[in-house]
Motif scaffolding. Structure first.
Motif, PDB file in Angstrom:
ATOM      1  N   SER A 295    -125.219 -60.385  94.030  1.00  0.00           N
ATOM      2  CA  SER A 295    -125.554 -59.816  92.680  1.00  0.00           C
ATOM      3  C   SER A 295    -124.414 -58.833  91.997  1.00  0.00           C
ATOM      4  CB  SER A 295    -127.058 -59.058  92.510  1.00  0.00           C
ATOM      5  OG  SER A 295    -127.005 -58.069  93.590  1.00  0.00           O
ATOM      6  N   SER A 296    -123.206 -59.124  92.449  1.00  0.00           N
ATOM      7  CA  SER A 296    -122.019 -58.336  91.824  1.00  0.00           C
ATOM      8  C   SER A 296    -122.120 -58.723  90.105  1.00  0.00           C
ATOM      9  CB  SER A 296    -120.920 -58.636  92.335  1.00  0.00           C
ATOM     10  OG  SER A 296    -119.896 -57.853  91.970  1.00  0.00           O
ATOM     11  N   SER A 297    -121.914 -57.469  89.514  1.00  0.00           N
ATOM     12  CA  SER A 297    -122.133 -57.584  87.805  1.00  0.00           C
ATOM     13  C   SER A 297    -121.444 -56.332  87.270  1.00  0.00           C
ATOM     14  CB  SER A 297    -123.407 -58.019  87.473  1.00  0.00           C
ATOM     15  OG  SER A 297    -123.785 -57.700  86.199  1.00  0.00           O
ATOM     16  N   SER A 298    -121.040 -56.419  86.064  1.00  0.00           N
ATOM     17  CA  SER A 298    -120.565 -55.183  85.323  1.00  0.00           C
ATOM     18  C   SER A 298    -121.891 -54.573  84.818  1.00  0.00           C
ATOM     19  CB  SER A 298    -119.583 -55.785  84.158  1.00  0.00           C
ATOM     20  OG  SER A 298    -120.355 -56.943  83.046  1.00  0.00           O
ATOM     21  N   ALA A 299    -123.018 -54.928  84.801  1.00  0.00           N
ATOM     22  CA  ALA A 299    -124.064 -54.389  84.509  1.00  0.00           C
ATOM     23  C   ALA A 299    -124.797 -53.356  85.394  1.00  0.00           C
ATOM     24  CB  ALA A 299    -125.044 -55.415  83.997  1.00  0.00           C
ATOM     25  N   ARG A 300    -124.021 -53.145  86.341  1.00  0.00           N
ATOM     26  CA  ARG A 300    -124.464 -52.299  87.612  1.00  0.00           C
ATOM     27  C   ARG A 300    -124.401 -50.681  87.076  1.00  0.00           C
ATOM     28  NH1 ARG A 300    -125.753 -53.835  92.653  1.00  0.00           N
ATOM     29  NH2 ARG A 300    -124.458 -55.468  92.388  1.00  0.00           N
ATOM     30  N   THR A 301    -125.419 -49.923  87.562  1.00  0.00           N
ATOM     31  CA  THR A 301    -125.439 -48.581  87.341  1.00  0.00           C
ATOM     32  C   THR A 301    -124.714 -47.742  88.401  1.00  0.00           C
ATOM     33  OG1 THR A 301    -127.420 -48.288  88.410  1.00  0.00           O
ATOM     34  CG2 THR A 301    -127.733 -48.606  86.218  1.00  0.00           C
ATOM     35  N   SER A 302    -124.404 -46.530  88.145  1.00  0.00           N
ATOM     36  CA  SER A 302    -123.537 -45.534  88.978  1.00  0.00           C
ATOM     37  C   SER A 302    -124.111 -45.431  90.512  1.00  0.00           C
ATOM     38  CB  SER A 302    -123.419 -44.231  88.318  1.00  0.00           C
ATOM     39  OG  SER A 302    -124.234 -43.823  87.881  1.00  0.00           O
ATOM     40  N   PHE A 303    -125.586 -45.141  90.458  1.00  0.00           N
ATOM     41  CA  PHE A 303    -126.269 -44.926  91.736  1.00  0.00           C
ATOM     42  C   PHE A 303    -126.687 -45.940  92.333  1.00  0.00           C
ATOM     43  CE2 PHE A 303    -128.529 -44.247  87.791  1.00  0.00           C
ATOM     44  CZ  PHE A 303    -129.729 -44.986  87.939  1.00  0.00           C
ATOM     45  N   GLU A 304    -126.601 -47.292  92.051  1.00  0.00           N
ATOM     46  CA  GLU A 304    -127.065 -48.419  92.527  1.00  0.00           C
ATOM     47  C   GLU A 304    -125.892 -48.914  93.600  1.00  0.00           C
ATOM     48  OE1 GLU A 304    -128.449 -52.842  91.369  1.00  0.00           O
ATOM     49  OE2 GLU A 304    -127.648 -51.343  89.867  1.00  0.00           O
ATOM     50  N   PRO A 305    -126.450 -49.196  94.998  1.00  0.00           N
ATOM     51  CA  PRO A 305    -125.694 -49.637  96.110  1.00  0.00           C
ATOM     52  C   PRO A 305    -124.893 -50.769  95.819  1.00  0.00           C
ATOM     53  CG  PRO A 305    -127.777 -48.998  96.857  1.00  0.00           C
ATOM     54  CD  PRO A 305    -128.008 -48.876  95.276  1.00  0.00           C
ATOM     55  N   GLN A 306    -123.882 -51.253  96.227  1.00  0.00           N
ATOM     56  CA  GLN A 306    -123.129 -52.508  95.843  1.00  0.00           C
ATOM     57  C   GLN A 306    -123.910 -53.463  96.683  1.00  0.00           C
ATOM     58  OE1 GLN A 306    -118.901 -52.399  96.858  1.00  0.00           O
ATOM     59  NE2 GLN A 306    -118.777 -54.514  96.791  1.00  0.00           N
ATOM     60  N   PHE A 307    -124.636 -53.436  97.530  1.00  0.00           N
ATOM     61  CA  PHE A 307    -125.309 -54.608  98.188  1.00  0.00           C
ATOM     62  C   PHE A 307    -126.610 -54.168  98.345  1.00  0.00           C
ATOM     63  CE2 PHE A 307    -120.967 -54.348  99.966  1.00  0.00           C
ATOM     64  CZ  PHE A 307    -120.252 -55.598  99.337  1.00  0.00           C
ATOM     65  N   PRO A 308    -127.526 -54.256  97.234  1.00  0.00           N
ATOM     66  CA  PRO A 308    -128.967 -53.526  97.573  1.00  0.00           C
ATOM     67  C   PRO A 308    -129.670 -54.811  98.388  1.00  0.00           C
ATOM     68  CG  PRO A 308    -128.635 -54.559  95.207  1.00  0.00           C
ATOM     69  CD  PRO A 308    -127.207 -54.399  95.907  1.00  0.00           C
ATOM     70  N   GLY A 309    -130.476 -54.108  99.474  1.00  0.00           N
ATOM     71  CA  GLY A 309    -131.312 -54.828 100.012  1.00  0.00           C
ATOM     72  C   GLY A 309    -130.619 -55.924 101.091  1.00  0.00           C
ATOM     73  N   VAL A 310    -129.518 -55.760 101.466  1.00  0.00           N
ATOM     74  CA  VAL A 310    -128.884 -56.695 102.377  1.00  0.00           C
ATOM     75  C   VAL A 310    -127.551 -56.126 103.161  1.00  0.00           C
ATOM     76  CG1 VAL A 310    -127.176 -57.474 100.724  1.00  0.00           C
ATOM     77  CG2 VAL A 310    -127.797 -58.869 102.738  1.00  0.00           C
ATOM     78  N   ASN A 311    -127.997 -56.210 104.287  1.00  0.00           N
ATOM     79  CA  ASN A 311    -126.760 -55.777 105.384  1.00  0.00           C
ATOM     80  C   ASN A 311    -125.556 -56.901 105.371  1.00  0.00           C
ATOM     81  OD1 ASN A 311    -125.139 -55.250 107.426  1.00  0.00           O
ATOM     82  ND2 ASN A 311    -126.718 -54.580 108.953  1.00  0.00           N
ATOM     83  N   VAL A 312    -124.675 -56.544 104.255  1.00  0.00           N
ATOM     84  CA  VAL A 312    -123.591 -57.386 104.196  1.00  0.00           C
ATOM     85  C   VAL A 312    -122.749 -57.876 105.484  1.00  0.00           C
ATOM     86  CG1 VAL A 312    -121.744 -55.836 103.745  1.00  0.00           C
ATOM     87  CG2 VAL A 312    -121.859 -58.102 102.552  1.00  0.00           C
ATOM     88  N   GLY A 473    -117.757 -54.991  93.678  1.00  0.00           N
ATOM     89  CA  GLY A 473    -119.107 -55.008  93.004  1.00  0.00           C
ATOM     90  C   GLY A 473    -119.059 -54.474  91.543  1.00  0.00           C
ATOM     91  N   LEU A 474    -117.781 -54.730  90.847  1.00  0.00           N
ATOM     92  CA  LEU A 474    -117.778 -54.360  89.529  1.00  0.00           C
ATOM     93  C   LEU A 474    -118.080 -55.558  88.543  1.00  0.00           C
ATOM     94  CD1 LEU A 474    -114.741 -52.010  89.859  1.00  0.00           C
ATOM     95  CD2 LEU A 474    -116.887 -51.494  89.086  1.00  0.00           C
ATOM     96  N   ILE A 475    -117.792 -56.896  89.067  1.00  0.00           N
ATOM     97  CA  ILE A 475    -117.902 -58.057  88.003  1.00  0.00           C
ATOM     98  C   ILE A 475    -118.316 -59.272  88.726  1.00  0.00           C
ATOM     99  CG2 ILE A 475    -116.243 -57.187  86.507  1.00  0.00           C
ATOM    100  CD1 ILE A 475    -114.178 -59.031  87.700  1.00  0.00           C
ATOM    101  N   SER A 476    -119.068 -59.889  88.282  1.00  0.00           N
ATOM    102  CA  SER A 476    -119.358 -61.421  88.902  1.00  0.00           C
ATOM    103  C   SER A 476    -118.342 -62.169  89.499  1.00  0.00           C
ATOM    104  CB  SER A 476    -120.203 -62.356  87.846  1.00  0.00           C
ATOM    105  OG  SER A 476    -119.497 -62.550  86.802  1.00  0.00           O
ATOM    106  N   SER A 477    -117.282 -61.850  88.956  1.00  0.00           N
ATOM    107  CA  SER A 477    -115.910 -62.677  89.469  1.00  0.00           C
ATOM    108  C   SER A 477    -115.457 -62.015  90.735  1.00  0.00           C
ATOM    109  CB  SER A 477    -114.823 -62.689  88.616  1.00  0.00           C
ATOM    110  OG  SER A 477    -115.104 -63.570  87.446  1.00  0.00           O
ATOM    111  N   ASP A 478    -116.302 -60.988  91.251  1.00  0.00           N
ATOM    112  CA  ASP A 478    -115.623 -60.424  92.389  1.00  0.00           C
ATOM    113  C   ASP A 478    -116.099 -61.416  93.415  1.00  0.00           C
ATOM    114  OD1 ASP A 478    -116.890 -58.636  94.761  1.00  0.00           O
ATOM    115  OD2 ASP A 478    -115.769 -57.264  93.543  1.00  0.00           O
ATOM    116  N   ILE A 479    -116.958 -62.087  93.424  1.00  0.00           N
ATOM    117  CA  ILE A 479    -117.273 -63.252  94.489  1.00  0.00           C
ATOM    118  C   ILE A 479    -116.411 -64.321  93.747  1.00  0.00           C
ATOM    119  CG2 ILE A 479    -119.013 -64.414  95.843  1.00  0.00           C
ATOM    120  CD1 ILE A 479    -119.156 -61.472  95.997  1.00  0.00           C
TER     121      ILE A 479
END
Length: 624
Positions: A295-312, A473-479
């Motif tokens: 779920s990497s995206s430019s719509a992410r807020t500042s206080f949201e973890p980069q990988f929410p809910g998953v141990n990458v 974690g800044l844009i969808s093209s990150d992946i």
């Protein structure tokens, strides 16, 4: 022979002399008696929730860098999410903080001369009655102003000394005039003396209570709790606007010093953001703007973890509000200008000053884009989960210049890469294993301050990833950083960037950054390369309308694939993305703030088919 207490001083001279007692007798106790001084209520700047910045070690390496991280970052915001910056503590030149030493001769005081009008009075009180102490540098500072409380404390010290002399000497120690003068002074300052004694007694009682019930003699606890409402509109074609969501993130930070100069940072956190390996339940997925993985995206807020809910590291998932260790780092000085740090849960932002005033996950900008230069975020450098095991150093060249560097490895706790596959060519431990193998990053920052109002940071990062990602974690093209190349293709990155903040007035600062990320295939099986660029400019306002209220207006270009060669492709329907943001933080009290704000994405994710997207945030932050 008659002994004269005041010698040749006289009444006026005596008043002046008692003023000199201020440093020796009054100031320290007076400060301690302040209720607010008993406990340091200001949270360690873990960064700005992230923490290389605990107050014991963070003397503000460059005097004005990250002024708002009077709060954050090793990285926590002026809050618990920011760690104190790891730099040696500067000497405190405040007279109130200096130890005072008893002197036996007035000649020991370097700033007292025989030509001074009160020299004889001072000489008498020092050498005959021992009522006066000097500063460690053997100065007296006789011209410094004093309060009535301080005068009373000095007078009380001298009275105690007189009583001692009376008890041990003959009856002709003082004459009637001296006693009359002392009695008059004692009567005039009776109220102040009583108040001072009462405050000291109160301090002693409270100190005893604190010592009896203290959490630890070596550890301090601070925390930050964020509760926010987030709504959005726009996104990819044929998607419905998501419902407004209510999210939280809580961080507790323990800062421990064993020697008074070192610092062990232990951070725990819990949050209810969702995402997992496929982004399920995330706001970004609902908008259709997230990558299909993580779920990497430019719509992410500042206080949201980069990988929410998953141990990458292992692609395993965990539930909302599960408690995790997100920070474990030890910082210790080894020389006057050299500080080392190492830990198994750390981030690049913990060691590198942010420079920009917009960084503060719980206090300042509301988007992930605005807070830090993308070079600091490469390879999960600011994942919000303490992703990497890292070691590095800080070398302070001068008060206006320092150099920092670190090496980080994501899967240092895994002895080897798993043979199982989550996707074709992608292991279930996608970032590899071992401290010196698998995905890693070498990062450095040169931070300098050429003038009082100008802060500059220059960054470089060299990264290796076992899979085809940027890790920001800044844009969808990150992946899928190399467009058109298989997800399991290893890549290497060379990233450069610079950040600048210019305070052109006491309460207004202009800040911005620029970054370029150069991505190349590292497998040898394909020949592919891609370049990503990003920039940001903004104006930050301090104490806007009311003291403690801050605001920011930000505009820039999120990371955008500007060039590709070989097997890598740029993609279709390309359009330059832009980001516009505004927020206003309202300080309700020393521990509570509310920040309404919004950011608008034009051509989100660099795709002209996506609608202009607006994300609104109402964030409430509690620090303690």
């Amino acid at each position: 022979m008659r002994k004269y207490l005041l010698a040749s001083a006289g009444g006026a001279g005596f008043l002046w002399i008692i003023g000199g007692l201020l440093p020796a007798q009054a100031l320290t106790k007076l400060n301690i008696s302040d209720e607010n001084a008993l406990i340091d209520r200001h949270p360690v700047s873990y960064n700005q929730t992230d923490y290389f910045v605990a107050q014991e070690l963070n003397p503000k390496d460059l005097s004005s860098i990250n002024q708002e991280q009077k709060n954050e970052n090793l990285g926590l915001d002026n809050t618990a999410n920011s760690l104190p910056e790891i730099t040696p503590k500067p000497a405190n030149s405040s007279p109130s903080s200096e130890k005072l030493a008893q002197v036996t001769s007035v000649t020991q005081l370097s700033d007292v001369q025989p030509t001074d009008w009160a020299f004889q009075a001072l000489q008498s009180v020092v050498e005959r009655y021992g009522c006066i102490a000097g500063y460690p540098n053997l100065t007296y500072r006789g011209n410094r102003a004093l309060t009535r409380y301080e005068f009373a404390a000095g007078l009380n010290a001298c009275l105690d000394r007189v009583n001692e002399l009376i008890a041990t000497a003959t009856g002709d120690l003082v004459n009637k005039e001296d006693l009359a003068t002392l009695q008059k002074l004692q009567e005039q300052f009776a109220a102040e003396l009583t108040t001072l004694r009462g405050r000291v007694d109160a301090v002693e009682a409270r100190t005893a209570e604190i010592e009896a019930n203290q959490f630890s003699t070596t550890t301090k606890l601070n925390g930050e709790a964020i509760i926010a409402a987030i709504g959005a509109t726009g996104g990819a074609p044929d998607t419905d606007d998501p419902n407004i969501i209510l999210v939280n993130r809580v961080r507790l930070n323990l800062t421990t010093s064993f020697t008074g100069k070192d610092l062990l940072i232990t951070g725990l956190q819990a949050y209810n953001f969702l995402g997992g390996t496929d982004g399920s339940g995330s706001l970004q997925q609902s908008l259709g703007l997230a990558s299909p993985l993580l779920s990497s995206s430019s719509a992410r807020t500042s206080f949201e973890p980069q990988f929410p809910g998953v141990n990458v590291n292992t692609l395993s998932t965990f539930g909302a509000n599960s408690v995790q260790l997100y920070k474990l780092l030890y910082i210790f000085p080894v020389a006057k200008k050299l500080t080392l740090f190492a830990g198994t849960a750390a981030e690049t932002s913990d060691a590198f000053p942010a420079i920009t005033p917009f960084y503060g996950e719980g206090q300042e900008s509301i988007s992930r884009f605005a807070g830090l230069n993308p070079v600091l975020r490469v390879s999960g450098g600011t994942s919000g989960s303490g992703l990497a095991s890292a070691a590095g150093f800080i070398y302070t060249v001068s008060p206006n210049l320092d150099f920092r560097a670190l090496y980080g490895s994501v899967n240092a706790n895994l002895p080897q890469k798993s043979a199982n596959e989550a996707l074709p060519g992608v292991s279930t431990t996608p970032l590899g294993g071992g401290f010196f193998s698998g995905s890693s990053v070498i990062a450095a920052q040169l931070t300098f301050k050429p003038t009082r109002d100008l802060d500059i940071g220059l960054n470089y990062a060299n990264s290796y990833h076992e899979i085809n990602i940027l890790g920001t974690g800044l844009i969808s093209s990150d992946i899928g950083a190399l467009g058109g190349v298989a997800a399991g293709t290893p890549v290497k990155l060379n990233s450069v960037g610079g950040t600048l903040t210019w305070r052109f007035s006491p309460k207004i600062a202009l800040s911005g950054y620029g970054a370029a990320l150069f991505v190349d295939d590292s497998s040898g099986d394909v020949d592919a390369s891609t370049t990503f660029t990003s920039w940001m400019v903004g104006v930050h306002f301090s104490d806007l309308f009311k003291s403690g209220n801050n605001a920011g207006i930000i505009f820039g270009q999120p990371l955008y694939r500007s060039d590709a060669s070989g097997a890598a492709v740029l993609g279709s329907n390309r359009a330059t993305p832009y980001h516009l943001e505004g927020y206003y933080r309202v300080k309700l009290s020393d521990n509570i703030s509310i920040t309404p704000g919004a950011f608008v994405l034009f051509n989100p994710e660099g795709d002209s088919r996506n609608e202009t997207t607006t994300v609104g945030v109402l964030r409430t932050t509690f620090t303690f």
